[in-house]
Design an enzyme around this catalytic site. Structure first.
Site, PDB file in Angstrom:
ATOM      1  N   GLU A  80       1.318  -4.152  14.844  1.00 10.90           N
ATOM      2  CA  GLU A  80       0.175  -3.258  15.011  1.00 10.90           C
ATOM      3  C   GLU A  80      -1.085  -3.839  14.393  1.00 10.90           C
ATOM      4  OE1 GLU A  80       1.787   1.143  14.676  1.00 10.90           O
ATOM      5  OE2 GLU A  80       2.967  -0.290  13.552  1.00 10.90           O
ATOM      6  N   CYS A  93      -7.999  -4.324  10.939  1.00  7.69           N
ATOM      7  CA  CYS A  93      -6.856  -4.406  10.026  1.00  7.69           C
ATOM      8  C   CYS A  93      -5.713  -5.068  10.786  1.00  7.69           C
ATOM      9  CB  CYS A  93      -6.475  -2.987   9.585  1.00  7.69           C
ATOM     10  SG  CYS A  93      -4.984  -2.936   8.584  1.00  7.69           S
ATOM     11  N   CYS A 100       8.389  -5.252   7.027  1.00  6.10           N
ATOM     12  CA  CYS A 100       8.132  -5.723   5.665  1.00  6.10           C
ATOM     13  C   CYS A 100       9.399  -5.563   4.842  1.00  6.10           C
ATOM     14  CB  CYS A 100       7.001  -4.916   5.028  1.00  6.10           C
ATOM     15  SG  CYS A 100       6.547  -5.496   3.375  1.00  6.10           S
ATOM     16  N   CYS A 104       8.511  -0.563  -0.431  1.00  3.90           N
ATOM     17  CA  CYS A 104       7.820   0.452  -1.226  1.00  3.90           C
ATOM     18  C   CYS A 104       8.204   1.837  -0.697  1.00  3.90           C
ATOM     19  CB  CYS A 104       6.312   0.258  -1.141  1.00  3.90           C
ATOM     20  SG  CYS A 104       5.811  -1.378  -1.665  1.00  3.90           S
ATOM     21  N   CYS A 107       5.816   3.946   1.876  1.00  2.00           N
ATOM     22  CA  CYS A 107       5.226   3.248   3.030  1.00  2.00           C
ATOM     23  C   CYS A 107       6.167   3.260   4.217  1.00  2.00           C
ATOM     24  CB  CYS A 107       4.898   1.808   2.617  1.00  2.00           C
ATOM     25  SG  CYS A 107       4.343   0.780   3.974  1.00  2.00           S
ATOM     26  N   CYS A 323      -3.327   3.829   6.466  1.00  4.92           N
ATOM     27  CA  CYS A 323      -2.556   2.969   5.553  1.00  4.92           C
ATOM     28  C   CYS A 323      -1.140   3.493   5.425  1.00  4.92           C
ATOM     29  CB  CYS A 323      -3.157   2.980   4.149  1.00  4.92           C
ATOM     30  SG  CYS A 323      -4.840   2.484   4.066  1.00  4.92           S
TER      31      CYS A 323
HETATM   32  N1  SAH Z   1       1.769  -5.252   1.952  1.00  2.00           N
HETATM   33  C1  SAH Z   1       0.447  -5.276   1.441  1.00  2.00           C
HETATM   34  C2  SAH Z   1      -0.591  -4.939   2.467  1.00  2.00           C
HETATM   35  C3  SAH Z   1      -0.273  -3.820   3.439  1.00  2.00           C
HETATM   36  S1  SAH Z   1      -0.233  -2.201   2.805  1.00  2.00           S
HETATM   37  C4  SAH Z   1       0.330  -4.356   0.257  1.00  2.00           C
HETATM   38  O1  SAH Z   1       1.250  -3.591   0.008  1.00  2.00           O
HETATM   39  O2  SAH Z   1      -0.672  -4.439  -0.436  1.00  2.00           O
HETATM   40  C5  SAH Z   1      -1.945  -1.789   2.549  1.00  2.00           C
HETATM   41  C6  SAH Z   1      -2.170  -0.678   1.534  1.00  2.00           C
HETATM   42  O3  SAH Z   1      -1.687   0.575   2.026  1.00  2.00           O
HETATM   43  C7  SAH Z   1      -1.457  -0.910   0.207  1.00  2.00           C
HETATM   44  O4  SAH Z   1      -2.367  -0.750  -0.856  1.00  2.00           O
HETATM   45  C8  SAH Z   1      -0.413   0.187   0.158  1.00  2.00           C
HETATM   46  O5  SAH Z   1      -0.142   0.555  -1.172  1.00  2.00           O
HETATM   47  C9  SAH Z   1      -1.084   1.285   0.957  1.00  2.00           C
HETATM   48  N2  SAH Z   1      -0.174   2.274   1.507  1.00  2.00           N
HETATM   49  C10 SAH Z   1       1.077   2.094   1.963  1.00  2.00           C
HETATM   50  N3  SAH Z   1       1.601   3.258   2.409  1.00  2.00           N
HETATM   51  C11 SAH Z   1       0.647   4.192   2.254  1.00  2.00           C
HETATM   52  C12 SAH Z   1       0.562   5.590   2.556  1.00  2.00           C
HETATM   53  N4  SAH Z   1       1.564   6.236   3.140  1.00  2.00           N
HETATM   54  N5  SAH Z   1      -0.582   6.242   2.248  1.00  2.00           N
HETATM   55  C13 SAH Z   1      -1.628   5.582   1.699  1.00  2.00           C
HETATM   56  N6  SAH Z   1      -1.617   4.270   1.424  1.00  2.00           N
HETATM   57  C14 SAH Z   1      -0.487   3.582   1.684  1.00  2.00           C
HETATM   58 FE1  SF4 Z   2       5.272  -3.781   2.507  1.00  2.00          FE
HETATM   59 FE2  SF4 Z   2       4.312  -1.304   2.780  1.00  2.00          FE
HETATM   60 FE3  SF4 Z   2       4.941  -2.225   0.363  1.00  2.00          FE
HETATM   61 FE4  SF4 Z   2       2.799  -3.226   1.627  1.00  2.00          FE
HETATM   62  S1  SF4 Z   2       3.072  -1.102   0.928  1.00  2.00           S
HETATM   63  S2  SF4 Z   2       4.390  -4.392   0.533  1.00  2.00           S
HETATM   64  S3  SF4 Z   2       3.515  -3.156   3.751  1.00  2.00           S
HETATM   65  S4  SF4 Z   2       6.380  -1.902   2.068  1.00  2.00           S
END
Ligand code: SAH
Ligand code: SF4
Length: 341
Positions: A80, A93, A100, A104, A107, A323
């Site tokens: 995406e 973006c 991934c 986390c 996410c 995000c």
């Molecule tokens: N993997 C990298 C970049 C992609 S995620 C990283 O984790 O930094 C980009 C941002 O989105 C990160 O700061 C992550 O913490 C945030 N993010 C992930 N899931 C989210 C959610 N459900 N709501 C708001 N931000 C989120």
């Molecule tokens: Fe991967 Fe989502 Fe964690 Fe970013 S926030 S490192 S995309 S699992």
């Protein structure tokens, strides 16, 4: 070009035609002799990620579901990218991996697991598709954020090759200060990035105010705990007017208290930092969005202590473009039916 018996400078001409002029048809490369154009049309191909589906948000954001690796012998994947038009600029973006592995808890991309790394071409291709598809309405400034699917520093070489093309004044020509790479905190990757001559701004997903808290939502913290992560940040050779951006996803009742805010201030002492507070975007996960007033109070604490802090409401929430929401629930169905808007 040399390998096929052409002068080497033809390579630079093709590079310029593809990345700077964004011509994706050899026939349109008027800087090449006609015979070479015909030969290339026969023997080579220029391929961009295929737009499988566009989701248009009411706020103007477009979420693209893209197909890559669809040629024979390659591993197909669906990824995406998100296009966000603003008054005088647009932000694109892009993803660096399909899925991934970092896992986390907040996410949705994490629920996919890692399908595969993207190649440099597939990473640059997302920008080219978004620019092409919105050609008519482009504004003078383009920002690129590596904040889509994937952990960029776990696909380091392809990501850097892509960035060299994106940030090359003779290539896509994005200004380095208009590009940002976001990491969950892969310390060796941060140390490598620190050595690069040309590099984007660095953003770190902090998301917690203590190791105990961060361990619960970001398993990567057990490998690279806060002390190590922040030490790498303190050593990062910032240039004049450069900042480290810390992203802090706010989870209601979990990491959004004024005490959390005070701990964050302490963690970031001696780092030239800005903080973006991102109210958590819901997915099908057992977490809560924070109350607005808690987010604002958190911001107040940071600002009072001299840490620049902004609240970032994600765009495109109605089309799951925000995000952490990039996870293709319905895209798999779209791919199999070949739907394309
Ligand atoms: N993997 C990298 C970049 C992609 S995620 C990283 O984790 O930094 C980009 C941002 O989105 C990160 O700061 C992550 O913490 C945030 N993010 C992930 N899931 C989210 C959610 N459900 N709501 C708001 N931000 C989120
Ligand atoms: Fe991967 Fe989502 Fe964690 Fe970013 S926030 S490192 S995309 S699992």
């Amino acid at each position: 070009m040399q390998a096929i018996g052409e002068p080497a400078y033809r390579g630079a001409q093709i590079y310029h035609a593809i990345y700077a002029e964004r011509r994706f048809d050899f026939a349109e490369m008027s800087n090449l002799p006609a015979a070479l154009r015909e030969r290339l049309a026969r023997e080579a191909a220029i391929e961009l990620p295929r737009i499988v589906r566009r989701h248009m948000s009411s706020d103007g954001t477009v979420r693209y579901v893209l197909g890559v690796g669809e040629r024979e012998g390659e591993k197909p994947a669906t990824i995406e990218a998100v296009f966000m038009p603003e008054e005088n600029r647009q932000t694109i973006c892009i993803s660096t991996q399909a899925g991934c592995a970092v896992d986390c808890r907040f996410c949705l991309t994490a629920t996919l697991g890692l399908m595969r790394n993207l190649s440099a071409g597939e990473i640059v291709g997302q920008v080219l598709v978004a620019l092409e598809d919105n050609h008519a309405g482009l504004k003078p400034q383009t920002n690129i954020v590596l904040m889509g699917q994937g952990e960029p520093l776990l696909n380091y070489d392809a990501v850097m090759s892509a960035l060299r093309i994106l940030l090359d004044p003779n290539g896509v020509a994005i200004a380095p200060r208009h590009a940002a790479l976001s990491t969950s905190g892969i310390v060796p990757g941060i140390e490598r990035l620190a050595q690069e001559k040309v590099r984007p701004n660095l953003a770190i997903s902090l998301n917690a105010s203590s190791d105990e808290q961060r361990d619960q939502i970001m398993p990567i913290n057990r490998k690279y705990p806060l002390e190590k992560l922040l030490e790498a940040c303190r050593k990062y050779p910032l240039r004049p007017r450069e900042w480290l951006l810390f992203e802090y996803v706010m989870l209601g009742g979990f990491n959004d208290s004024p005490e959390d805010a005070r701990r964050v201030v302490k963690l970031l002492a001696n780092i030239r930092a800005k903080v973006n507070l991102i109210p958590w975007n819901p997915g099908d996960l057992p977490l809560k969005r924070p109350e607005r007033q808690r987010v604002e109070e958190f911001q107040r604490v940071l600002i009072e202590k001299g840490v620049p802090c902004f609240i970032r409401d994600s765009r495109g929430q109605d089309v799951m473009a925000a995000c952490g929401q990039l996870a293709l629930a319905e895209a798999a169905a779209a791919t199999s039916s070949g739907a394309s808007l």
